[in-house]
Scaffold this active site. Structure first.
Site: not given
Ligand code: 6GU
Length: 256
Positions: A88, A115, A157, A172
């Protein structure tokens, strides 16, 4: 395209056997190789994590295990893969990134649990190969596996021979070109009336030019309603700007 995935949950990737991606694998367009990270852990408990230096909650994935796994997966090949670590705290994964990955011959995904992975792994491999830390959106998943499925589907895709209709991908939402930064408008099929809801008459008219203009207007309308921040007036034609002004003047409260 070859795709390697190293994970403590390789069974998470069963959906890759299904539908579009299953067919792409059957056709040999997609060569997916799943690896169980714990196979590189050599203590009796197959431990892959440890407590974080500096304290704090959760556990961190051990660098030696990831290093051994990545080294084995990339060994014996001439070239090196593009490596992708889902997190994230990474850069946003967008359609432009999907197109970039679709042009690569080999991707290696390293989804973490807990983590995350000891940061020295990203520093080490960032100097050996092209490594991206990538996020699929502003929310937190329990691990990177679901993010890897999302990215593989978005990339697969785009590979030649995967989509039935080769022009589908160029139409798209977010695809570079005419639809860049626009959401696709509504679509309809038979019957022409369903529960008193009629298909817009223009779509039955056979006027291809007018239909194209109507679809463009609907894409602009939907983008204005749902993602106004995507609209960059500089990219739009005079006809597009006129459409936007009309929808703005109307207030256009209709949901679709
Ligand atoms: Cl790529 N990994 C995780 N664990 N949480 C996320 C993410 C990735 N992208 C958004 N939230």
């Amino acid at each position: 395209m070859r795709i390697d995935v190293i994970s403590i949950f390789p069974e998470y990737f069963a959906p890759l056997d299904v539908s579009l991606m299953g067919k792409a694998r059957d056709k040999g367009i997609l060569d997916v190789r799943l690896h169980q990270l714990r196979e590189w852990a050599h203590d009796v408990h197959k431990t892959v994590d440890d407590t974080p230096y500096g304290g704090g909650p959760g556990m961190v994935m051990k660098p030696e295990i990831w290093g051994a796994a990545i080294d084995d997966v990339i060994a014996s090949e001439e070239a090196l893969p593009r490596m992708i670590v889902p997190t994230p705290s990474g850069r946003p994964f967008t359609q432009a990134v999907a197109l970039e990955y679709a042009a690569e011959p080999w991707l290696l995904f390293a989804p973490a649990r807990y983590e995350g992975i000891d940061s020295r792994v990203m520093i080490e491999y960032g100097t050996h190969l092209r490594l991206d830390e990538v996020s699929i959106g502003d929310y937190v998943l329990a691990g990177g596996e679901a993010a890897v499925l999302v990215m593989i589907e978005a990339v697969a895709r785009l590979l030649p021979g995967v989509l039935g209709n080769a022009v589908s991908a160029t139409d798209d939402s977010f695809a570079p070109g005419a639809m860049e930064n626009l959401l696709e408008g509504p679509v309809f099929t038979k019957p022409p009336v369903w529960r008193d809801h009629e298909v817009p008459e223009i779509l039955l008219s056979g006027h291809h030019g007018k239909i194209a203009r109507w679809r463009r207007d609907q894409a602009l309308r939907r983008t204005l309603q749902k993602r106004p921040e995507l609209i960059e007036r500089g990219d739009l034609s005079a006809a597009d700007l006129k459409t936007l002004d009309t929808f703005r003047a109307d207030g256009d409260p209709v949901a679709d």
